[in-house]
Design a protein around this motif. Structure first.
Motif, PDB file in Angstrom:
ATOM      1  N   GLN A 175       0.823  -1.211   0.000  1.00 15.87           N
ATOM      2  CA  GLN A 175       0.000   0.000   0.000  1.00 15.87           C
ATOM      3  C   GLN A 175       0.857   1.262   0.000  1.00 15.87           C
ATOM      4  OE1 GLN A 175      -3.549  -0.152   2.757  1.00 15.87           O
ATOM      5  NE2 GLN A 175      -2.697  -2.148   3.257  1.00 15.87           N
ATOM      6  N   ASP A 178       2.019   1.932  -3.474  1.00 19.99           N
ATOM      7  CA  ASP A 178       0.905   2.454  -4.266  1.00 19.99           C
ATOM      8  C   ASP A 178       0.673   3.932  -3.963  1.00 19.99           C
ATOM      9  OD1 ASP A 178      -1.298   2.498  -5.977  1.00 19.99           O
ATOM     10  OD2 ASP A 178      -2.681   1.887  -4.391  1.00 19.99           O
ATOM     11  N   LEU A 260      -7.986  -6.805   2.947  1.00 21.32           N
ATOM     12  CA  LEU A 260      -7.893  -6.728   1.488  1.00 21.32           C
ATOM     13  C   LEU A 260      -9.158  -6.163   0.867  1.00 21.32           C
ATOM     14  CD1 LEU A 260      -6.392  -7.266  -1.140  1.00 21.32           C
ATOM     15  CD2 LEU A 260      -7.229  -9.639  -1.075  1.00 21.32           C
ATOM     16  N   PHE A 264      -9.443  -2.794  -1.373  1.00 18.03           N
ATOM     17  CA  PHE A 264     -10.025  -2.804  -2.712  1.00 18.03           C
ATOM     18  C   PHE A 264     -11.121  -1.752  -2.836  1.00 18.03           C
ATOM     19  CE2 PHE A 264     -13.155  -4.471  -5.799  1.00 18.03           C
ATOM     20  CZ  PHE A 264     -12.345  -4.508  -6.930  1.00 18.03           C
ATOM     21  N   ARG A 267      -9.589   1.783  -2.943  1.00 18.00           N
ATOM     22  CA  ARG A 267      -8.987   2.108  -4.233  1.00 18.00           C
ATOM     23  C   ARG A 267     -10.043   2.275  -5.333  1.00 18.00           C
ATOM     24  NH1 ARG A 267      -5.295   2.724  -0.836  1.00 18.00           N
ATOM     25  NH2 ARG A 267      -3.105   2.322  -1.391  1.00 18.00           N
ATOM     26  N   ASN A 293      -0.829  -1.608 -17.301  1.00 21.90           N
ATOM     27  CA  ASN A 293      -0.987  -2.711 -16.348  1.00 21.90           C
ATOM     28  C   ASN A 293      -1.800  -3.857 -16.942  1.00 21.90           C
ATOM     29  OD1 ASN A 293       0.406  -1.761 -13.931  1.00 21.90           O
ATOM     30  ND2 ASN A 293      -1.164  -0.185 -13.838  1.00 21.90           N
ATOM     31  N   SER A 346       5.714  -7.234  -5.394  1.00 19.30           N
ATOM     32  CA  SER A 346       4.764  -6.129  -5.499  1.00 19.30           C
ATOM     33  C   SER A 346       4.581  -5.693  -6.946  1.00 19.30           C
ATOM     34  CB  SER A 346       5.250  -4.932  -4.670  1.00 19.30           C
ATOM     35  OG  SER A 346       5.264  -5.247  -3.296  1.00 19.30           O
ATOM     36  N   VAL A 349       2.307  -8.253  -8.608  1.00 20.48           N
ATOM     37  CA  VAL A 349       0.927  -8.223  -8.122  1.00 20.48           C
ATOM     38  C   VAL A 349       0.216  -6.940  -8.541  1.00 20.48           C
ATOM     39  CG1 VAL A 349      -0.519  -8.124  -6.044  1.00 20.48           C
ATOM     40  CG2 VAL A 349       1.384  -9.757  -6.179  1.00 20.48           C
ATOM     41  N   TYR A 350       0.955  -5.831  -8.558  1.00 26.33           N
ATOM     42  CA  TYR A 350       0.328  -4.529  -8.778  1.00 26.33           C
ATOM     43  C   TYR A 350      -0.449  -4.428 -10.095  1.00 26.33           C
ATOM     44  CZ  TYR A 350      -0.516   0.439  -8.982  1.00 26.33           C
ATOM     45  OH  TYR A 350      -1.133   1.664  -9.080  1.00 26.33           O
ATOM     46  N   PHE A 353      -3.797  -6.146  -9.498  1.00 28.25           N
ATOM     47  CA  PHE A 353      -4.632  -5.392  -8.563  1.00 28.25           C
ATOM     48  C   PHE A 353      -5.135  -4.100  -9.200  1.00 28.25           C
ATOM     49  CE2 PHE A 353      -5.017  -2.189  -5.158  1.00 28.25           C
ATOM     50  CZ  PHE A 353      -5.964  -2.811  -4.365  1.00 28.25           C
ATOM     51  N   SER A 354      -4.238  -3.364  -9.832  1.00 24.57           N
ATOM     52  CA  SER A 354      -4.591  -2.088 -10.438  1.00 24.57           C
ATOM     53  C   SER A 354      -5.602  -2.251 -11.567  1.00 24.57           C
ATOM     54  CB  SER A 354      -3.323  -1.402 -10.966  1.00 24.57           C
ATOM     55  OG  SER A 354      -3.627  -0.196 -11.615  1.00 24.57           O
ATOM     56  N   VAL A 357      -9.082  -3.077 -10.088  1.00 25.39           N
ATOM     57  CA  VAL A 357      -9.643  -1.859  -9.493  1.00 25.39           C
ATOM     58  C   VAL A 357     -10.129  -0.911 -10.582  1.00 25.39           C
ATOM     59  CG1 VAL A 357      -9.064   0.264  -8.250  1.00 25.39           C
ATOM     60  CG2 VAL A 357      -8.356  -1.944  -7.335  1.00 25.39           C
TER      61      VAL A 357
END
Length: 375
Positions: A175, A178, A260, A264, A267, A293, A346, A349-350, A353-354, A357
């Motif tokens: 986090q 981010d 988590l 989520f 974000r 991404n 990270s 994963v980012y 995740f991004s 979102v």
């Protein structure tokens, strides 16, 4: 064909991030002098069910290194169901030398926080409004540094940084990275003369300027955006009056999420503002970041299917990693004292995740503070 598309997206992404890095370097660190404090501030704190966090914020405000006659705090309770109101009353009784007001929010729009700030405006005793959040802690020279900046630069709106106070675990570190990317983007865009991002946890502006902009009129249909959307209105109206205050004594600390799902939802709430952006550059950057991404994920799928070569996908990923590293390194040097490391985990994963979102924020709803909002 997919390799050409990946390369094209990467090149556009690199150009945007390189511009932000260049802009970051142009924003000079502000050094306060021994000017006598003279600016009077109204600190506005909307809150809802923040009983765990309010004592730390209020304690940090009690310890401000600033004349107590030159600031007030206005607390707006957004229908809390815990003991938040009681905590505020107890603090007010124990800190009688600090002018304070406790109000109940008045809901008039789809945005509780914008309503809360608007609720406070008519009763402000001072010209400068400073907003922060109930889960934050401010430094003792927070207002002193802001006053010094105002006296020297004569702005009408001032943006400051926000950083997480993290524990030593990967989830918090993720986090932090981010948030640092957002802070780096904020500073870089100011340096490039095209600011479009800020954080309402460390945001100041004059009541006069706020009213000249029409307050939140035209931007209160979105649940969030009391900061970014107001900033973009200000930039469109009078860019010269909007400044970034880069000083380690003007950094506000807040708490990362421990869950988590809550991360989520947070974000998604932040990302939902992008559909209301009026700034073309801001929209373009948001699209490019999402495409970059998402293309890494799609590219990995084609890699598994044998449609692209592993060295090609790896090169795309590595170049993005390196470019991101430079921006994050600069952000970390300003925001944190600790040594900087961008973990490979990270970075892998980012993008996932991004992308989730970003795509979800275009179509889905989100919950925040036990309420549901629709985009």
């Amino acid at each position: 064909m997919i390799e050409v598309v990946l390369l094209l997206i990467l090149l556009i992404y690199v150009v945007f991030i390189a511009q932000l890095i260049y802009g970051f370097n142009k924003v000079k660190t502000f050094e306060k002098t021994e000017l006598k404090p003279k600016t009077a501030f109204s600190i506005i704190v909307p809150f809802r069910n923040e009983a765990k966090n309010l004592p730390k914020l209020l304690n940090s405000i009690s310890n401000l290194n600033y004349p107590k006659e030159l600031f007030e705090i206005i607390l707006i309770d957004d229908f809390s169901t815990d003991t938040s109101e009681k905590i505020c009353i107890q603090w007010r009784m124990a800190n009688g030398l600090i002018e304070s007001t406790l109000l109940e929010n008045l809901r008039l729009s789809n945005s509780p926080k914008k309503d809360a700030i608007s609720r406070a405006v008519p009763i402000l005793k001072h010209e400068w409004m400073v907003t922060t959040d109930a889960d934050c802690v401010v430094s003792e020279n927070w207002l002193l540094t802001l006053d010094n900046f105002i006296q020297q630069k004569n702005p009408e709106m001032v943006v400051g940084a926000v950083v997480y106070k993290t524990k030593n675990n990967w989830f918090h570190h993720f986090q932090q990275l981010d948030l640092m990317s957002l802070q780096g983007t904020t500073i870089g865009s100011f340096g490039n003369g095209n600011p479009f991002m800020c954080n309402g946890a460390n945001f100041a502006y004059t009541k006069k300027f706020f009213l000249e902009l029409g307050g939140f009129a035209g931007i209160n249909s979105t649940a969030s955006g009391d900061d970014v959307l107001l900033l973009q209105k200000a930039v469109a109206s009078n860019l010269d009056k909007v400044h970034y205050l880069k000083s380690k004594e003007f950094i506000v600390k807040t708490k990362p999420e421990n869950d988590l799902f809550q991360l989520f939802m947070q974000r998604v709430r932040w990302a939902s503002k992008t559909t209301s952006y009026k700034n073309t550059y801001a929209k373009s950057l948001a699209v490019v970041v999402l495409l970059m991404n998402f293309s890494l994920i799609i590219g990995f799928g084609f890699l598994v299917l044998g449609k692209i070569r592993i060295w090609y996908w790896s090169s795309i990923f590595l170049i993005k990693y390196v470019v991101d590293y430079f921006l994050l390194y600069k952000s970390n040097a300003y925001l944190n004292k600790r040594r900087f490391l961008l973990p490979l985990a990270s970075s892998l994963v980012y993008p996932i995740f991004s992308s989730i979102v970003g795509l979800y924020s275009l179509f889905g709803s989100f919950t925040w503070k036990q309420r549901r909002f629709f985009n």
